[in-house]
Design an enzyme around this catalytic site. Structure first.
Site, PDB file in Angstrom:
ATOM      1  N   SER A  58      -9.641  -0.978   7.072  1.00 35.52           N
ATOM      2  CA  SER A  58      -9.045  -0.828   5.745  1.00 35.52           C
ATOM      3  C   SER A  58      -8.246  -2.004   5.220  1.00 35.52           C
ATOM      4  O   SER A  58      -7.893  -2.033   4.041  1.00 35.52           O
ATOM      5  CB  SER A  58      -8.184   0.426   5.688  1.00 35.52           C
ATOM      6  OG  SER A  58      -9.033   1.536   5.568  1.00 35.52           O
ATOM      7  N   SER A  96      -9.653   1.360   2.859  1.00 35.87           N
ATOM      8  CA  SER A  96      -8.828   2.193   2.012  1.00 35.87           C
ATOM      9  C   SER A  96      -7.724   1.445   1.272  1.00 35.87           C
ATOM     10  O   SER A  96      -7.206   1.941   0.282  1.00 35.87           O
ATOM     11  CB  SER A  96      -8.206   3.296   2.873  1.00 35.87           C
ATOM     12  OG  SER A  96      -7.295   2.740   3.805  1.00 35.87           O
ATOM     13  N   LYS A 119       0.873  -1.182   0.000  1.00 31.63           N
ATOM     14  CA  LYS A 119       0.000   0.000   0.000  1.00 31.63           C
ATOM     15  C   LYS A 119       0.908   1.230   0.000  1.00 31.63           C
ATOM     16  O   LYS A 119       1.935   1.253   0.699  1.00 31.63           O
ATOM     17  CB  LYS A 119      -0.864  -0.031   1.261  1.00 31.63           C
ATOM     18  CG  LYS A 119      -1.868   1.100   1.375  1.00 31.63           C
ATOM     19  CD  LYS A 119      -2.707   0.930   2.646  1.00 31.63           C
ATOM     20  CE  LYS A 119      -3.829   1.952   2.744  1.00 31.63           C
ATOM     21  NZ  LYS A 119      -4.656   1.748   3.957  1.00 31.63           N
TER      22      LYS A 119
HETATM   23  N1  GLN Z   1     -12.830   3.679   6.194  1.00 33.71           N
HETATM   24  C1  GLN Z   1     -12.320   4.246   7.389  1.00 33.71           C
HETATM   25  C2  GLN Z   1     -12.096   5.713   7.231  1.00 33.71           C
HETATM   26  O1  GLN Z   1     -12.457   6.231   6.247  1.00 33.71           O
HETATM   27  C3  GLN Z   1     -11.083   3.543   7.820  1.00 33.71           C
HETATM   28  C4  GLN Z   1      -9.869   3.807   7.060  1.00 33.71           C
HETATM   29  C5  GLN Z   1      -8.732   2.947   7.466  1.00 33.71           C
HETATM   30  O2  GLN Z   1      -8.885   1.896   8.107  1.00 33.71           O
HETATM   31  N2  GLN Z   1      -7.548   3.382   7.110  1.00 33.71           N
HETATM   32  O3  GLN Z   1     -11.584   6.356   8.080  1.00 33.71           O
END
Ligand code: GLN
Length: 469
Positions: free
Chosen positions: A183, A159, A84
């Site tokens: 994520s 994400s 990532k």
């Molecule tokens: N979807 C969540 C957010 O928008 C978590 C993101 C993540 O785990 N990095 O904050």
């Protein structure tokens, strides 16, 4: 003609040892597949062809000189990994999928990256994600949305969107992600792969671009539970660079397992296909002699609200360092979602609002942690859906941040309480989109989650599947 790409670490090693292919042939195959199909999926921000060939040649030399012994010293030898793009990589551009960092080339690598390199894995590139890891669909990337390889009209989950999509498309064997609130688990779930959100404190965050530091975790992703476990073994444990890391040996209490079904995770809003799939998973575990009991985690109904106070507060602090002086472009280059979170975060921390929002959220977080640890006095693990619905269409929630935030309603508990959770694939919807479930355990119980995951996959004779492109 692209050769058959192996789907596990063991298969890769067997093919290399039996001289079915060399590491260089594997790199050729992955790169050819990326070149041919990633234009539609957009899972990579940077492909590191030169690095991959350089390391592959060394790996081939090691294998021809030392044969099997090479794999004792380098357990992931020849395994192709992609990171990532929030993991800093020495000499390789690292963007966090934001234009703020579009020209940032780090001078060091994250611990997880270095440890995978040292285990013999080969980095083939940096993966797309929601900018700064803010999002649940991959659509917040400033390098364009990632598509779900199982159906290009659908989101791959975020994400760590590229980390899930690249595995489902067979662009790499292993990938890394980060999980601050789902994520790793959500893209694993939406792409039909396995992903671990480890215990907070199990894997060093050194060299990972921070989102919300009290919630951020580094997560291994792969096609099987065994491979995620091998990655976890390679990257976990103290490195002297992240003060939160401990090395704890988990002691299983019982020889037979008891799993809790928290009623708050199976209420209104849960899609029927997700619910039915979970029921069938529970039946399989019952057949294997696992006991199930109903449990309750009443304060988890506040988890997503608590998360959306604490997380932006920490984001607003962490993003303050990108001021245009140190790392490339100015703050004007932030996208809408990062700006929204900086504003929310500074608001909940400002004088007059701190007690009403931030402090209150921290108190509820403590309650959630307490309920979670009480539940693990009664059961070994807890089963839950990863998300309320299967993958949704690209654009369906992009203009409605609140709907998007609710995607993570079942993810937040593990992050707020610091416990590990593994997302495991368990079938497909009638429209051919992946389904899965999560298992959560007490802090540092990763070995238990791996055992439970492997038991289930063994019973259903699980074979990883790859999306047809
Ligand atoms: N979807 C969540 C957010 O928008 C978590 C993101 C993540 O785990 N990095 O904050």
């Amino acid at each position: 003609m692209i050769m058959d790409i192996p789907s596990t670490i063991n298969e890769t090693r067997d093919g290399l040892l039996s001289k079915k292919y060399r590491v260089v042939d594997l790199i050729n195959a992955y790169l050819a597949k990326i070149a041919r199909y990633d234009g539609q999926i957009n899972s990579f921000i940077t492909v590191c062809e030169e690095n991959a060939y350089k390391v592959a040649k060394k790996a081939d030399k090691l294998i021809s000189e030392f044969g099997e012994k090479a794999f004792q010293d380098y357990p992931l030898l020849g395994c192709v990994v992609a990171h990532k793009d929030v993991f800093v990589t020495e000499g390789i551009r690292t963007t966090a999928a934001s234009k703020v960092l579009d020209s940032y080339v780090p001078c060091y690598s994250a611990t997880a990256v270095t440890r995978l390199d040292n285990a013999g894995a080969i980095c083939i590139g940096k993966l797309n994600c929601d900018a700064w890891a803010h999002g649940s669909s991959g659509e917040n990337s400033q390098f364009g949305a990632t598509k779900n390889p199982w159906n290009l009209k659908y989101v791959p989950g975020g994400s760590s969107s590229g980390s899930g999509a690249a595995l489902a498309a067979d662009f790499c064997l292993l990938s890394t992600g980060t999980d601050t609130c789902g994520s790793v688990r959500l893209p694993s779930n939406y792409c039909g792969v396995v992903g671990l959100k480890p215990t907070y404190g199990a894997i060093s965050r050194y060299g990972v671009i921070a989102m919300a530091s009290s919630l951020d975790t580094v997560g291994p992703m792969a096609k099987t539970v065994e491979d995620v476990e091998m990655m976890f073994q390679a990257i976990s444990g103290p490195d002297g660079k992240d003060a939160t890391i401990a090395s704890v040996k988990y002691q299983s209490k019982n020889s037979s397992f008891k799993i809790g079904i928290p009623k708050e995770f199976f209420g209104e809003g849960l899609d029927d296909e997700v619910r039915n799939n979970l029921d069938s998973v529970i039946q399989i575990y019952k057949k294997l002699g696992v006991d199930f009991v109903d449990v309750s985690l009443p304060s988890t109904k506040y988890a997503i609200s608590v998360y959306y106070v604490i997380q932006p507060a920490e984001v607003s602090s962490n993003l303050a360092r990108y001021d245009g002086i140190r790392y490339g472009n100015s703050r004007d280059a932030f996208g809408d979602e990062a700006k929204r979170r900086i504003m929310l975060g500074t608001y909940v921390l400002s004088s007059g609002y701190y007690d009403a929002y931030y402090l209150k959220a921290m108190k509820v977080r403590t309650l959630i942690r307490k309920e979670v640890s009480d539940v693990f006095e009664k059961v070994d693990a807890v089963i839950a859906p990863v998300a309320p619905t299967p993958p949704f269409k690209i654009g369906a929630k992009a203009n409605d941040p609140l709907q998007m935030y609710l995607t993570d309603i079942y993810a937040a508990t593990a992050n707020l309480s610091g416990i590990p959770s593994i997302a495991i694939p368990s079938g497909f919807t009638k429209n051919g989109l992946p389904l899965g479930f999560q298992l959560m355990g007490p802090r540092f119980s990763e070995s238990l989650l791996f055992d439970l995951g492997k038991k289930y996959h063994k019973e259903i004779s699980y074979k990883p599947s790859v999306a047809k492109l």
